[in-house]
Design a protein around this motif. Structure first.
Motif, PDB file in Angstrom:
ATOM      1  N   GLY A  31      32.289   0.369  -8.827  1.00 46.93           N
ATOM      2  CA  GLY A  31      33.727   1.816  -9.401  1.00 46.93           C
ATOM      3  C   GLY A  31      34.130   0.597 -10.393  1.00 46.93           C
ATOM      4  O   GLY A  31      35.294  -0.279  -9.663  1.00 46.93           O
ATOM      5  N   PHE A  32      34.125   1.546 -11.905  1.00 46.21           N
ATOM      6  CA  PHE A  32      34.976   1.019 -13.114  1.00 46.21           C
ATOM      7  C   PHE A  32      36.289   2.599 -13.530  1.00 46.21           C
ATOM      8  O   PHE A  32      35.597   2.822 -13.071  1.00 46.21           O
ATOM      9  CB  PHE A  32      33.901   0.730 -13.911  1.00 46.21           C
ATOM     10  CG  PHE A  32      34.187  -0.023 -15.344  1.00 46.21           C
ATOM     11  CD1 PHE A  32      34.612  -1.778 -14.791  1.00 46.21           C
ATOM     12  CD2 PHE A  32      34.021  -0.121 -16.640  1.00 46.21           C
ATOM     13  CE1 PHE A  32      34.988  -2.354 -15.872  1.00 46.21           C
ATOM     14  CE2 PHE A  32      34.629  -0.176 -17.322  1.00 46.21           C
ATOM     15  CZ  PHE A  32      35.071  -1.516 -17.256  1.00 46.21           C
ATOM     16  N   LEU A 187      29.720   2.441 -11.766  1.00 42.39           N
ATOM     17  CA  LEU A 187      30.089   3.703 -11.843  1.00 42.39           C
ATOM     18  C   LEU A 187      31.504   3.600 -12.658  1.00 42.39           C
ATOM     19  O   LEU A 187      32.471   3.637 -12.075  1.00 42.39           O
ATOM     20  CB  LEU A 187      29.802   4.617 -10.748  1.00 42.39           C
ATOM     21  CG  LEU A 187      30.841   6.205 -10.824  1.00 42.39           C
ATOM     22  CD1 LEU A 187      30.783   6.523 -11.091  1.00 42.39           C
ATOM     23  CD2 LEU A 187      31.134   5.897  -8.406  1.00 42.39           C
ATOM     24  N   SER A 188      31.538   4.416 -13.915  1.00 41.45           N
ATOM     25  CA  SER A 188      32.927   4.847 -14.108  1.00 41.45           C
ATOM     26  C   SER A 188      33.549   6.448 -13.840  1.00 41.45           C
ATOM     27  O   SER A 188      33.064   7.735 -14.139  1.00 41.45           O
ATOM     28  CB  SER A 188      33.113   4.388 -16.086  1.00 41.45           C
ATOM     29  OG  SER A 188      34.309   5.023 -16.847  1.00 41.45           O
ATOM     30  N   THR A 189      35.203   6.227 -13.616  1.00 40.85           N
ATOM     31  CA  THR A 189      35.253   7.372 -13.296  1.00 40.85           C
ATOM     32  C   THR A 189      36.807   7.715 -12.592  1.00 40.85           C
ATOM     33  O   THR A 189      36.890   6.942 -12.447  1.00 40.85           O
ATOM     34  CB  THR A 189      34.909   8.822 -12.063  1.00 40.85           C
ATOM     35  OG1 THR A 189      35.343   9.636 -11.616  1.00 40.85           O
ATOM     36  CG2 THR A 189      34.825   6.829 -10.857  1.00 40.85           C
ATOM     37  N   HIS A 190      37.576   8.649 -13.086  1.00 38.36           N
ATOM     38  CA  HIS A 190      38.743   8.371 -12.826  1.00 38.36           C
ATOM     39  C   HIS A 190      39.253   9.723 -11.856  1.00 38.36           C
ATOM     40  O   HIS A 190      40.431   9.731 -11.153  1.00 38.36           O
ATOM     41  CB  HIS A 190      39.073   9.463 -14.018  1.00 38.36           C
ATOM     42  CG  HIS A 190      39.296  10.933 -13.923  1.00 38.36           C
ATOM     43  ND1 HIS A 190      38.417  11.144 -14.918  1.00 38.36           N
ATOM     44  CD2 HIS A 190      40.279  11.476 -14.022  1.00 38.36           C
ATOM     45  CE1 HIS A 190      38.116  12.984 -14.748  1.00 38.36           C
ATOM     46  NE2 HIS A 190      38.965  13.122 -14.144  1.00 38.36           N
ATOM     47  N   GLY A 203      35.991  -2.000 -10.040  1.00 42.54           N
ATOM     48  CA  GLY A 203      36.844  -3.392 -10.814  1.00 42.54           C
ATOM     49  C   GLY A 203      37.877  -2.527 -11.413  1.00 42.54           C
ATOM     50  O   GLY A 203      37.939  -1.293 -11.984  1.00 42.54           O
ATOM     51  N   ILE A 204      39.515  -3.170 -11.696  1.00 42.35           N
ATOM     52  CA  ILE A 204      39.991  -1.920 -12.685  1.00 42.35           C
ATOM     53  C   ILE A 204      40.734  -2.743 -14.015  1.00 42.35           C
ATOM     54  O   ILE A 204      40.837  -4.032 -13.537  1.00 42.35           O
ATOM     55  CB  ILE A 204      41.497  -1.912 -11.402  1.00 42.35           C
ATOM     56  CG1 ILE A 204      41.383  -1.197 -10.305  1.00 42.35           C
ATOM     57  CG2 ILE A 204      42.910  -1.103 -12.424  1.00 42.35           C
ATOM     58  CD1 ILE A 204      42.632  -1.523  -9.508  1.00 42.35           C
ATOM     59  N   LEU A 205      40.434  -1.989 -15.026  1.00 44.64           N
ATOM     60  CA  LEU A 205      40.215  -2.297 -15.960  1.00 44.64           C
ATOM     61  C   LEU A 205      41.806  -1.672 -16.190  1.00 44.64           C
ATOM     62  O   LEU A 205      42.446  -0.996 -16.508  1.00 44.64           O
ATOM     63  CB  LEU A 205      39.619  -1.665 -16.816  1.00 44.64           C
ATOM     64  CG  LEU A 205      39.534  -1.914 -18.602  1.00 44.64           C
ATOM     65  CD1 LEU A 205      38.727  -3.365 -18.510  1.00 44.64           C
ATOM     66  CD2 LEU A 205      38.315  -1.303 -19.129  1.00 44.64           C
ATOM     67  N   GLN A 206      42.447  -2.523 -17.136  1.00 49.62           N
ATOM     68  CA  GLN A 206      43.437  -2.295 -17.697  1.00 49.62           C
ATOM     69  C   GLN A 206      44.712  -3.046 -18.970  1.00 49.62           C
ATOM     70  O   GLN A 206      44.281  -4.619 -19.054  1.00 49.62           O
ATOM     71  CB  GLN A 206      45.052  -1.964 -17.023  1.00 49.62           C
ATOM     72  CG  GLN A 206      46.563  -1.906 -16.973  1.00 49.62           C
ATOM     73  CD  GLN A 206      47.713  -1.282 -16.794  1.00 49.62           C
ATOM     74  OE1 GLN A 206      47.670  -2.688 -15.782  1.00 49.62           O
ATOM     75  NE2 GLN A 206      48.959  -0.983 -16.751  1.00 49.62           N
ATOM     76  N   GLY A 207      44.780  -2.665 -20.202  1.00 47.80           N
ATOM     77  CA  GLY A 207      45.839  -3.194 -21.324  1.00 47.80           C
ATOM     78  C   GLY A 207      44.207  -4.449 -22.190  1.00 47.80           C
ATOM     79  O   GLY A 207      44.387  -5.653 -21.969  1.00 47.80           O
ATOM     80  N   GLY A 208      42.578  -3.804 -21.396  1.00 52.32           N
ATOM     81  CA  GLY A 208      41.890  -5.084 -22.207  1.00 52.32           C
ATOM     82  C   GLY A 208      41.348  -5.851 -21.042  1.00 52.32           C
ATOM     83  O   GLY A 208      40.038  -6.584 -21.596  1.00 52.32           O
TER      84      GLY A 208
END
Length: 305
Positions: A31-32, A187-190, A203-208
């Motif tokens: 999960g992305f 899987l990319s989802t909000h 994995g949590i993506l924030q600020g690049g």
């Protein structure tokens, strides 16, 4: 299966990805997560080979992506957020068209179409024009198209976005079926409830950058602690919070006559009753609940900020 190291992507002077690192194991659903604009779709487009990256490395099956594009062809299937089709075609005709483009013979196309239409539960509507499909049906058809070449890895960019509850359930059911088939899903989802249902790791993506990567079950053990929701007869004064000082209380939120007490460990119910008694206001209800992935996401992002 997929390993990204210090992945960077710039658009002019705008640096979208600033050294992204993640590792996706074979056969897992990854999960992305990240806010809109965090760079999730950019990352997906890089993995799909649609756009290039400026710095860093990506390895797929231990092969460098830039040096082995030909060898990796067919390894990855990709479903963009809004897949496009020829609306005048039926699903059967469109899948046959995809099969021809990929070089399948007629007999193989017929059998592959049947397999995929059953997988995405469109066999009964396969001869209807795609223009008359609901958004959920189009998403399922998009999954079938991305799976046509039998890829080892499937990239899904917001597959259940803007779907009604039934459409979302259908898509998540298909992802579970893909997992049973041993397909590696990125899987990319909000929609965090979907992540909780099907993902092995997040994995949590924030600020690049990736600010957290962990197996979902370990993440839950680390962060999922009780929350006490207390409803009082009267509105609560904000200064009451300052009078409550317990080591096991992580955070207190107040809105009018509702108080939410977040604890950092499992406690005896008598401890929470002592806190309520100290507030000295009549209560209407007390509810114990467990935090969910949304609470974890908000907490991790807030801590990083």
């Amino acid at each position: 299966m997929i390993k990204a190291e210090n992945l960077c992507k710039r658009y002019g002077n705008n640096k979208v990805l600033k050294g992204v690192n993640f590792n996706v194991e074979k056969g897992e659903v990854y999960g992305f997560l990240g806010h809109n604009g965090a760079g999730k779709t950019t990352t997906m487009n890089i993995l799909a080979g649609i756009i290039d990256y400026n710095d860093g490395n990506i390895k797929i099956n231990s092969l460098d992506m830039k040096e082995n594009r030909t060898n990796l062809k067919g390894t990855i299937g990709y479903l963009p957020e809004e897949p496009k089709f020829y609306p005048y075609m039926t699903a059967n005709e469109y899948l046959a068209f995809i099969g021809e483009v990929l070089g399948f013979d007629k007999n193989k196309i017929k059998s592959r179409n049947k397999e995929l239409l059953e997988l995405v539960k469109l066999e009964e509507s396969c001869n209807r024009k795609i223009g008359g499909y609901s958004r959920g049906m189009k998403q399922r058809l998009g999954i079938a198209v991305s799976m046509y070449n039998n890829p080892e890895i499937l990239l899904l960019d917001e597959p259940s976005s803007a779907l009604d509850p039934t459409g979302r359930k259908d898509v998540v059911d298909i992802i579970e079926d893909l997992k049973d088939l041993g397909i590696t899903v990125f899987l990319s989802t909000h929609i965090l409830s979907d992540i909780e249902r099907v993902c092995d790791r997040v994995g949590i993506l924030q600020g690049g950058k990736i600010i957290l990567e962990e197996k979902l079950d370990i993440l839950k053990k680390r962060y999922l602690h009780p929350i006490y929701d207390i409803e009082f007869e009267k509105n609560i004064k904000e200064d009451i919070i300052n009078t409550i000082d317990k080591d096991w209380i992580e955070e207190i939120k107040v809105y009018k006559n509702i108080m939410n007490i977040y604890v950092n460990e499992d406690i005896d119910s008598r401890d929470i009753m002592k806190v309520i008694a100290e507030i000295n206001l009549p209560i209407l209800s007390l509810n114990l609940r467990r935090s969910n992935l949304e609470d974890i996401f908000i907490k991790v992002v807030s801590e990083n900020e």
